[in-house]
Design a protein around this motif. Structure first.
Motif, PDB file in Angstrom:
ATOM      1  N   THR A  31       1.007  -1.031   0.036  1.00 17.84           N
ATOM      2  CA  THR A  31      -0.209   0.185   0.044  1.00 17.84           C
ATOM      3  C   THR A  31       0.995   1.178   0.093  1.00 17.84           C
ATOM      4  N   THR A  68     -15.689  11.022  10.186  1.00 15.81           N
ATOM      5  CA  THR A  68     -14.805  10.293  10.002  1.00 15.81           C
ATOM      6  C   THR A  68     -15.032   8.701  10.761  1.00 15.81           C
ATOM      7  N   ASP A 201      -2.062   8.461   1.902  1.00 18.40           N
ATOM      8  CA  ASP A 201      -3.412   8.851   1.783  1.00 18.40           C
ATOM      9  C   ASP A 201      -3.829   8.917   0.290  1.00 18.40           C
ATOM     10  N   GLY A 203      -7.544  10.082  -2.230  1.00 23.07           N
ATOM     11  CA  GLY A 203      -9.011  10.059  -2.363  1.00 23.07           C
ATOM     12  C   GLY A 203      -9.477  10.915  -3.514  1.00 23.07           C
ATOM     13  N   ARG A 222     -11.374  10.556   1.758  1.00 22.00           N
ATOM     14  CA  ARG A 222     -10.047  10.044   1.650  1.00 22.00           C
ATOM     15  C   ARG A 222      -9.824   8.897   2.578  1.00 22.00           C
ATOM     16  N   VAL A 223      -8.937   8.207   2.130  1.00 19.14           N
ATOM     17  CA  VAL A 223      -8.417   6.980   3.202  1.00 19.14           C
ATOM     18  C   VAL A 223      -6.951   7.502   3.502  1.00 19.14           C
ATOM     19  N   HIS A 225      -3.915   5.870   5.987  1.00 16.55           N
ATOM     20  CA  HIS A 225      -3.380   4.647   6.627  1.00 16.55           C
ATOM     21  C   HIS A 225      -2.099   4.911   7.126  1.00 16.55           C
ATOM     22  N   THR A 234      -6.519   2.917  10.321  1.00 15.86           N
ATOM     23  CA  THR A 234      -6.827   3.366   8.693  1.00 15.86           C
ATOM     24  C   THR A 234      -8.236   4.258   9.186  1.00 15.86           C
ATOM     25  N   VAL A 236     -11.228   6.921   7.522  1.00 18.74           N
ATOM     26  CA  VAL A 236     -12.185   7.358   6.124  1.00 18.74           C
ATOM     27  C   VAL A 236     -12.596   8.625   6.573  1.00 18.74           C
TER      28      VAL A 236
END
Length: 244
Positions: A31, A68, A201, A203, A222-223, A225, A234, A236
């Motif tokens: 990732t 979030t 991140d 998004g 957005r994500v 991590h 993590t 969101v």
């Protein structure tokens, strides 16, 4: 909930945790590599004339907030919440490309069941036994190449981004302090832990220009991590705000 306990134990001797030389799980490493490669790919596709411009002019600013959702292991210990704040700034290249920096702050409440389990599994931790509630705070500063393009409809644009940067996770527990209300009014912090790491991140979102003015409204998701000591975190975030 067991993840919450591991954070307590890890931060008691952070050098020991680092010294053991743990490697990231393969999926997390992939990732991180993919996010960095995507960021570099966006930048490298910019026209050469854009990359060598002698002067940089800030072209875009944003501020917003929203909701979030923690996912994965973190989602088992924390509730979703509405204390998400973001702000950013960047400059415009040619062809719809932007280079941005973003700051994120988030605060989520610890679930009552997770707190109870932490107290049960740590019966000798006097400070933790005094805790009646807890919260997790997150801070992130990321560099995010972005691509923007017009969508069907007047004054509407869509955009995508991916980036990497610095990330911090703090746990704070409040309760009835043992020094009395004079020295500890209200609900003082009785126990805490935290750690710094990198993060990736990605998004996207849309923005809408309601008038001929420069001001725009945006909606994005957005994500984020965390890596290393925060690799099980993590988030969101879904945010609304203004861009100008």
């Amino acid at each position: 909930m067991s993840n919450l306990i591991r954070y307590f134990q890890a931060t008691a001797a952070p050098t020991d945790r680092i010294g053991r030389g743990k490697y990231l799980p393969a999926g997390i490493g992939r990732t991180a590599v993919c996010a960095v490669q995507l960021s570099l790919a966006i930048f490298l596709t910019l026209p050469a004339t854009c990359q060598t411009q002698p002067e940089v002019e800030w072209k875009i600013f944003n501020a917003g907030g929203g909701w979030t959702k923690p996912v994965g292991t973190e989602g088992k210990n924390l509730d979703a919440g509405w204390k998400n704040l973001q702000a950013g700034a960047g400059f415009q290249m040619k062809g719809g490309f932007f280079l941005n920096f973003n700051f994120l702050f988030d605060e989520l409440d610890v679930k009552a069941a997770a707190l109870q389990q932490a107290r049960t599994l740590n019966p000798t931790n006097v400070e933790l036994l005094q805790a009646t509630s807890g919260k997790a705070k997150y801070y992130a500063v990321t560099f995010e190449p972005m691509y923007r393009a017009p969508l069907p409809g007047e004054r509407v644009n869509g955009y995508v981004f991916a980036g990497f940067g610095w990330f911090r996770r703090n746990l704070e527990f409040t309760g009835n302090g043992g020094q009395g209300a004079l020295l500890q009014p209200g609900s003082p912090t009785v126990f805490g832990s935290g750690g710094n790491s990198g993060a990736v991140d990605a998004g996207g979102g849309i923005d809408f220009k309601p008038s001929a003015a420069r001001l725009k409204l945006y909606l994005e998701a957005r994500v984020v991590h965390g890596l290393a000591i925060n690799h099980e975190t993590t988030l969101v975030p879904v945010s609304i705000g203004i861009r100008w």
